[in-house]
Design an enzyme around this catalytic site. Structure first.
Site, PDB file in Angstrom:
ATOM      1  N   SER A 121       0.825  -1.190  -0.019  1.00 17.09           N
ATOM      2  CA  SER A 121       0.232  -0.042   0.036  1.00 17.09           C
ATOM      3  C   SER A 121       1.017   1.175  -0.044  1.00 17.09           C
ATOM      4  CB  SER A 121      -0.978  -0.034   1.242  1.00 17.09           C
ATOM      5  OG  SER A 121      -0.122  -0.077   2.415  1.00 17.09           O
ATOM      6  N   ASP A 363      -2.900   6.545  12.158  1.00 18.74           N
ATOM      7  CA  ASP A 363      -2.044   5.635  11.143  1.00 18.74           C
ATOM      8  C   ASP A 363      -0.952   6.290  11.065  1.00 18.74           C
ATOM      9  OD1 ASP A 363      -0.906   4.667   9.084  1.00 18.74           O
ATOM     10  OD2 ASP A 363      -2.669   4.405   8.007  1.00 18.74           O
ATOM     11  N   HIS A 366       1.143   5.079   6.746  1.00 23.44           N
ATOM     12  CA  HIS A 366       0.748   5.710   5.495  1.00 23.44           C
ATOM     13  C   HIS A 366       0.868   7.270   5.384  1.00 23.44           C
ATOM     14  CE1 HIS A 366      -1.105   1.691   5.702  1.00 23.44           C
ATOM     15  NE2 HIS A 366      -0.673   1.712   4.398  1.00 23.44           N
TER      16      HIS A 366
END
EC number: 2.3.1.-
Length: 393
Positions: A121, A363, A366
């Site tokens: 990702s 998070d 990311h």
């Protein structure tokens, strides 16, 4: 084709060649160039070492809301992030300067070609960033000149007026694994050999960009399925993550050596993207990079052992693998993660839970877009078009 469009494309290529000429003038005789290269980087230029410079005039390259390709889990402004300064930092290498990203020039160089990103990702975020850079810098001509679709593990962007595709293939551990689907398993299980399922999608790429790091970092051993058992449950052995990583990277290099012609194609490996997920959510509420005074002593969480393994294996490949070193530059950007300003796909807290303990939902892996992955693509652009002299064939 309309005359203005022809002129725009010609000027884009001229701009690339002018940048190459400026570098060549300082370097003297140029080496034989790699595919896609228009010049060579200055000697002694390590673009992975440098500093972040606040540049409100030149950054961001694009606005979050004007790029149609950004996934909701990366749209931090749309999800209420109150600051935007994280978008306005420019990476400045220590001993040289990066050429300005030229979207039309890049598409011209990719005319009739296929560029493929393979990984997790984080690499998908870089892939998305590149689409945004191209969308902003080289708008399509209308009439369906651009298209984007995702089918299973493969996403394809088509620039039809250039007969070019830029693709992303989801393979977070590169080898076939139980992490290939949407679920996130507690244990990591990979197939030791062969790589046929994934690599069948990689054949024919003119530019191949891959990464793999995050999904190895569970702290547990990796399960290796030996042989060709289809139910992924028999003849399993366990290995330490670093050695399993070595095994898979050896498989990748063997595949490259059997399927990629270095005289016509290029291969790149993007190094580890660091997480700042320390105790209590180290990235939460951070709004500036690690300062210059602290940068020298700041040590991120990236596994140096995994970085070493990647360097050893890929450095021995008979097909040259260009290293896009994003690790150190990204370690300094604990401010630029999505934090809590994203679509909550997995653990979906209530508003009350999020307000009571936001750090636990942050998070810190990311990255918001626009942001840090745009700088990664500036490095990739540099490596693709201006490789170091010791990378010449």
């Amino acid at each position: 084709m309309h005359q203005p469009a022809i002129m725009q494309r010609a000027l884009a290529v001229v701009a690339l060649l002018a940048a190459a000429a400026a570098i060549a003038a300082a370097q003297g005789e140029s080496p034989e160039l790699l595919p896609f290269a228009v010049g060579a980087a200055p000697e002694g230029c390590d673009v992975g070492e440098g500093e972040w410079v606040f540049d409100e005039a030149a950054r961001p390259w694009y606005a979050e809301e004007e790029c149609p390709y950004i996934q909701p889990d990366l749209t931090c402004q749309a999800h209420g992030r109150p600051d935007a300064a994280y978008q306005r930092w420019r990476w400045q290498p220590r001993d040289c300067s990066l050429p300005s990203f030229n979207a039309t020039g890049m598409l011209e160089m990719l005319r009739g070609k296929r560029m493929l990103f393979v990984g997790d990702s984080l690499l998908r975020g870089q892939y998305t960033s590149l689409l945004c850079l191209l969308h902003r810098g080289a708008p399509g001509g209308g009439g369906g000149s651009r298209s984007f679709e995702t089918v299973d593990s493969l996403s394809i962007f088509r620039a039809k007026d250039y007969d070019a595709t830029i693709e992303f293939y989801w393979a977070p551990m590169l080898a076939e694994s139980n992490s290939d689907g949407a679920a996130v398993p507690d244990d990591r299980l990979i197939r030791g050999a062969p790589m046929n399922k994934h690599s069948s999608f990689w054949k024919g790429a003119d530019v191949l960009v891959f990464n793999s790091y995050l999904w190895w970092m569970t702290g547990d051993k990796i399960q290796i399925l030996r042989g060709a058992d289809e139910d992924m449950s028999k003849d399993i052995v366990e290995m330490e993550a670093a050695e399993a990583y070595r095994l898979v990277l050896h498989q990748v290099t063997r595949w490259l050596e059997g399927n990629v012609d270095p005289k016509s194609a290029r291969v790149f490996f993007v190094t580890a993207s660091p997480s700042h997920a320390g105790a209590g959510g180290e990235c939460y509420d951070q709004t500036t990079p690690v300062g210059a005074a602290d940068a020298a002593s700041y040590c991120g969480s990236t596994s140096r052992r995994m970085v070493q393994v990647a360097g050893e294996v890929l450095g021995a490949s008979r097909v040259p693998v260009g290293v896009v070193n994003v690790t150190r530059m990204s370690e300094l950007r604990r401010d630029a993660h999505t934090q809590v300003y994203r679509e909550q796909r997995w653990a979906k807290p209530t508003a009350e839970q999020l307000a009571a303990d936001p750090r636990s939902y942050a998070d810190c892996t990311h990255w918001c877009l626009p942001g840090v992955p745009d700088a990664w693509n500036e490095l990739l652009y540099w490596k693709l078009f201006f490789p170091a002299r010791d990378e010449a064939i």
